[in-house]
Write a protein that holds these residues in place. Structure first.
Motif, PDB file in Angstrom:
ATOM      1  N   TYR A   1      -3.258   9.831   2.157  1.00 34.77           N
ATOM      2  CA  TYR A   1      -2.633   8.616   2.684  1.00 34.77           C
ATOM      3  C   TYR A   1      -1.123   8.763   2.810  1.00 34.77           C
ATOM      4  O   TYR A   1      -0.488   8.009   3.525  1.00 34.77           O
ATOM      5  CB  TYR A   1      -3.022   7.410   1.823  1.00 34.77           C
ATOM      6  CG  TYR A   1      -4.497   7.137   1.933  1.00 34.77           C
ATOM      7  CD1 TYR A   1      -5.048   6.818   3.170  1.00 34.77           C
ATOM      8  CD2 TYR A   1      -5.341   7.259   0.834  1.00 34.77           C
ATOM      9  CE1 TYR A   1      -6.408   6.615   3.307  1.00 34.77           C
ATOM     10  CE2 TYR A   1      -6.698   7.051   0.957  1.00 34.77           C
ATOM     11  CZ  TYR A   1      -7.230   6.729   2.205  1.00 34.77           C
ATOM     12  OH  TYR A   1      -8.572   6.532   2.341  1.00 34.77           O
TER      13      TYR A   1
ATOM     14  N   ALA B   1      -4.049   3.424   0.893  1.00 33.40           N
ATOM     15  CA  ALA B   1      -4.559   3.200   2.242  1.00 33.40           C
ATOM     16  C   ALA B   1      -4.156   1.802   2.693  1.00 33.40           C
ATOM     17  O   ALA B   1      -4.403   0.830   1.990  1.00 33.40           O
ATOM     18  CB  ALA B   1      -6.078   3.347   2.263  1.00 33.40           C
ATOM     19  N   THR B   2      -3.533   1.717   3.849  1.00 33.65           N
ATOM     20  CA  THR B   2      -3.134   0.406   4.368  1.00 33.65           C
ATOM     21  C   THR B   2      -4.358  -0.261   4.992  1.00 33.65           C
ATOM     22  O   THR B   2      -5.338   0.409   5.317  1.00 33.65           O
ATOM     23  CB  THR B   2      -2.044   0.548   5.440  1.00 33.65           C
ATOM     24  OG1 THR B   2      -2.552   1.408   6.466  1.00 33.65           O
ATOM     25  CG2 THR B   2      -0.775   1.136   4.882  1.00 33.65           C
ATOM     26  N   PRO B   3      -4.318  -1.588   5.176  1.00 35.85           N
ATOM     27  CA  PRO B   3      -5.447  -2.264   5.822  1.00 35.85           C
ATOM     28  C   PRO B   3      -5.799  -1.609   7.159  1.00 35.85           C
ATOM     29  O   PRO B   3      -6.970  -1.455   7.513  1.00 35.85           O
ATOM     30  CB  PRO B   3      -4.939  -3.690   6.029  1.00 35.85           C
ATOM     31  CG  PRO B   3      -3.932  -3.878   4.956  1.00 35.85           C
ATOM     32  CD  PRO B   3      -3.284  -2.535   4.758  1.00 35.85           C
TER      33      PRO B   3
ATOM     34  N   ALA C   1       0.841  -1.200   0.000  1.00 31.45           N
ATOM     35  CA  ALA C   1       0.000   0.000   0.000  1.00 31.45           C
ATOM     36  C   ALA C   1       0.873   1.245   0.000  1.00 31.45           C
ATOM     37  O   ALA C   1       0.610   2.210  -0.720  1.00 31.45           O
ATOM     38  CB  ALA C   1      -0.909   0.002   1.228  1.00 31.45           C
TER      39      ALA C   1
ATOM     40  N   VAL D   1      -5.464   1.524   8.094  1.00 30.50           N
ATOM     41  CA  VAL D   1      -6.178   2.797   7.911  1.00 30.50           C
ATOM     42  C   VAL D   1      -7.637   2.551   7.546  1.00 30.50           C
ATOM     43  O   VAL D   1      -8.549   3.201   8.072  1.00 30.50           O
ATOM     44  CB  VAL D   1      -5.470   3.642   6.826  1.00 30.50           C
ATOM     45  CG1 VAL D   1      -6.378   4.764   6.340  1.00 30.50           C
ATOM     46  CG2 VAL D   1      -4.181   4.213   7.380  1.00 30.50           C
ATOM     47  N   ILE D   2      -7.869   1.581   6.640  1.00 29.29           N
ATOM     48  CA  ILE D   2      -9.251   1.269   6.236  1.00 29.29           C
ATOM     49  C   ILE D   2     -10.036   0.741   7.435  1.00 29.29           C
ATOM     50  O   ILE D   2     -11.172   1.166   7.689  1.00 29.29           O
ATOM     51  CB  ILE D   2      -9.242   0.225   5.095  1.00 29.29           C
ATOM     52  CG1 ILE D   2      -8.634   0.831   3.846  1.00 29.29           C
ATOM     53  CG2 ILE D   2     -10.646  -0.305   4.835  1.00 29.29           C
ATOM     54  CD1 ILE D   2      -9.484   1.865   3.163  1.00 29.29           C
TER      55      ILE D   2
END
Lengths: 240, 408
Positions: free
Chosen positions: A119, B324-326, A87, B328-329
């Motif tokens: 992000y 978006a990292t896991p 990511a 953040v989600i």
């Protein structure tokens, strides 16, 4: 390899394979891809549906890990990275343009464009400035506050291109960017990509339309999970 | 992505689906409102009991004689000894010896048969002093109470409880009529108001009150011993001070230590406790039911969040593609669920507060809101949002970006 300059490639694929398993069925979508893409190249990946080009796009975009082989992106081996690391790499290195635009309907154009910067953890003020600048760059300076629903398809795709540009990524990955556009908007978006290429951006375009592929400087033809041809196009001589 | 950004994104998502958010909150709203109201009813009922006992005289100390041991060595219970005297009562009433005592009412009690014309009625006979109505927080329905002079002279007067008066004298006005006790004719000078409460089973409305001197003469008692001394403390706050004063004063007078005292002092706190324990059981039961409705509300939040994850699967895919990292989600969905929970809690709290104003006059029950219940309700609603948001959030976090992007 189409080029033999001394600069290290920004993308290096070596023996990349991807196998999907559904129950006891195995399907090999990529059967060993070796290629390198240098900075400033404009590469079109062409192939019929089911050829494996979407799988290749997922791997190039760090959306998926290869089953075997290695993938060096800007010198980093991303083939064995975790979901969270990928990511972060996508955020820094890759700007996506999708066939479906994939804009968030509830947000105005500039807020869609700033998403990668959100992000990346940039402060709000800087995000806004850079998002507006990116929208100016794609010719939508007067549409920053419009929501996607208030924009034409061509304009929406230009917002998406602005979003792909805003974080200054190493490559722009466009997956059938003109697939949902009429011919006029298609020309608009392709002109925009040409302009970005001329400005030195590395672009990888995935398409099944040959006239779209003709705008790139190099065509990789994929079939049955393998590269069947790798040729410079008529535009290859255009200085980057 | 900072927490501020996450909170802002959560608020945007909640606002973007206004109707759905409201419906999701509904379960929490109902749950929190009912918890607030049931706890409020419980506390209101406890307050009501407290007030009733206060009306009985909750500043009251009841001094009883200690146990006696007869010639055969049998020990009686509290009250069986005759260690308390009128002189003890007078000493307690002394302002310098016991400054926190306001009034004292020594009483003798016995049982006697009262006769009025053809009717007779057996009831308890209470001999006391003029301060009795004040100490016991009783008032008169008609007539008057006897005076200090009447006590001094042993006047033949009596004040009847309302039940005693109606049993003996029927519906007519009792004041001025004559009743006979043990051959002695007594004039009825007053009738007590109904107390509506009872002390240790016996009815407070069925008794005959007469001057302590008259009572002693009737029962042939020669000593000045009394069966109970009622002591009224100056206030609720000085109750324990009054307790100490009475205790040490009597111990000194009787030449005993407080540990082997020949008397006992009790308060009406124990009565309050008994009444409250019943209430508490009911409140716990009702709160339990309300808590279950809260739980159902929480499951509602989880349901809607799961629907929300499914509905926004492309958005999740896109956000992941953009970096978006896991984590953040997951955090974004968790914050959204928490906001729904907390918002539901705030609305439920408002409903509960409004209910606590509107309902009491309609159902004739007091509702008391406490800061503790309010704080606990808000925390609970937040915890429900977080708790039931975890599963949907982790589902959103685990979605792979390609699957999420590809879905239609």
């Amino acid at each position: 390899m189409s080029a033999t300059t001394s600069t290290p490639p920004i993308i290096g694929l070596d023996g990349v394979r991807k196998t999907y398993r559904t129950g006891s069925l195995e399907f090999e979508a990529l059967r060993g891809i070796d290629t390198a893409i240098r900075e400033g190249e404009y590469v079109a990946v062409v192939g019929p549906s089911g050829s494996g080009k979407s799988t290749l796009m997922n791997i190039l975009g760090c959306l998926d890990n290869p089953t075997a082989g290695s993938y060096l992106l800007a010198g980093e081996d991303v083939s064995t990275m975790s979901e969270a690391q990928l990511a972060e790499v996508r955020n820094r290195r890759i700007g996506f343009v999708f066939q479906q635009f994939n804009l968030l309907a509830g947000l105005p154009a500039w807020r869609n464009v700033e998403l990668p910067l959100v992000y990346a953890g940039l402060p709000r003020q800087e995000r806004r400035e850079r998002a507006v600048a990116a929208l100016e760059r794609v010719g939508l300076a007067d549409r920053t506050a419009h929501r996607p629903g208030e924009l034409s398809g061509g304009q929406q795709q230009r917002v998406a291109v602005a979003r792909a540009l805003v974080a200054e990524p190493a490559i722009i990955l466009a997956d059938e960017p003109t697939g949902n556009l009429d011919s006029r908007s298609t020309a608009d978006v392709l002109d925009l990509l040409d302009g970005l290429h001329d400005a030195g951006r590395t672009i990888v375009l995935i398409t099944h339309e040959h006239d779209v592929a003709g705008r790139a400087s190099r065509n990789l033809v994929i079939d049955d999970g393998r590269i069947v041809s790798d040729t410079p196009t008529a535009r290859a001589g255009v200085p980057a | 992505m900072t927490w501020v950004e996450t909170l802002r994104a959560g608020a945007e998502a909640v606002r973007a689906h206004r109707m759905r958010s409201l419906l999701t909150m509904l379960g929490i709203v109902i749950g929190i409102a009912s918890v607030i109201l049931t706890v409020g009813f419980g506390q209101g009922a406890q307050q009501q009991v407290r007030d009733e006992i206060d009306a009985l005289g909750s500043n009251l100390l009841i001094v009883s004689p200690g146990s006696s041991t007869d010639s055969g060595g049998m020990r009686g219970g509290f009250g069986s000894a005759t260690t308390l005297t009128l002189e003890d009562a007078a000493a307690i009433g002394d302002d310098t010896a016991a400054p926190d005592v306001r009034r004292v009412a020594p009483t003798t009690s016995s049982s006697a048969s009262l006769t009025a014309g053809e009717t007779n009625w057996t009831t308890s006979l209470v001999g006391t002093t003029p301060s009795w109505p004040d100490v016991r927080a009783r008032s008169l329905a008609s007539g008057r109470f006897f005076t200090a002079d009447e006590v001094a002279s042993g006047a033949p007067v009596v004040v009847l409880g309302p039940d005693t008066a109606s049993e003996l004298l029927g519906l007519g006005s009792p004041v001025g009529q004559t009743v006979t006790i043990a051959g002695q004719r007594l004039t009825v000078i007053g009738v007590l108001d109904s107390s509506g409460a009872s002390e240790s089973g016996g009815s407070e409305d069925d008794q005959a009150i007469l001057p302590i001197s008259t009572a002693q003469a009737l029962t042939g008692a020669t000593s000045s011993s009394v069966s109970t001394i009622y002591v009224e403390a100056a206030s609720q706050a000085t109750l324990s001070a009054a307790y100490q004063e009475v205790q040490s004063l009597l111990a000194t007078r009787h030449g005993v230590t407080t540990t082997d005292a020949d008397f006992g002092i009790s308060t009406q706190e124990s009565l309050v406790e008994t009444a409250n324990s019943t209430n508490r059981t009911l409140t716990v039961l009702l709160t339990g039911i309300a808590a279950i409705s809260l739980l159902v509300g929480g499951v509602g939040v989880m349901n809607i969040m799961l629907v929300s994850v499914t509905e926004r699967i492309r958005e999740i895919g896109l956000r992941k593609a953009l970096g978006a990292t896991p984590r953040v989600i997951g955090r974004q969905f968790l914050v959204e669920a928490s906001m729904l929970g907390l918002a539901g809690g705030v609305v439920g709290l408002l409903v509960g507060v409004v209910g606590s104003w509107v309902l009491p006059p309609l159902i004739d029950q007091p509702v008391t809101l406490s800061a503790l219940a309010v704080g606990a309700a808000l925390l609970t609603s937040l915890a429900l949002g977080v708790g039931f948001g975890v599963y949907p959030a982790s589902r959103a976090a685990r979605l792979t970006p390609i699957d999420a992007l590809r879905s239609e």
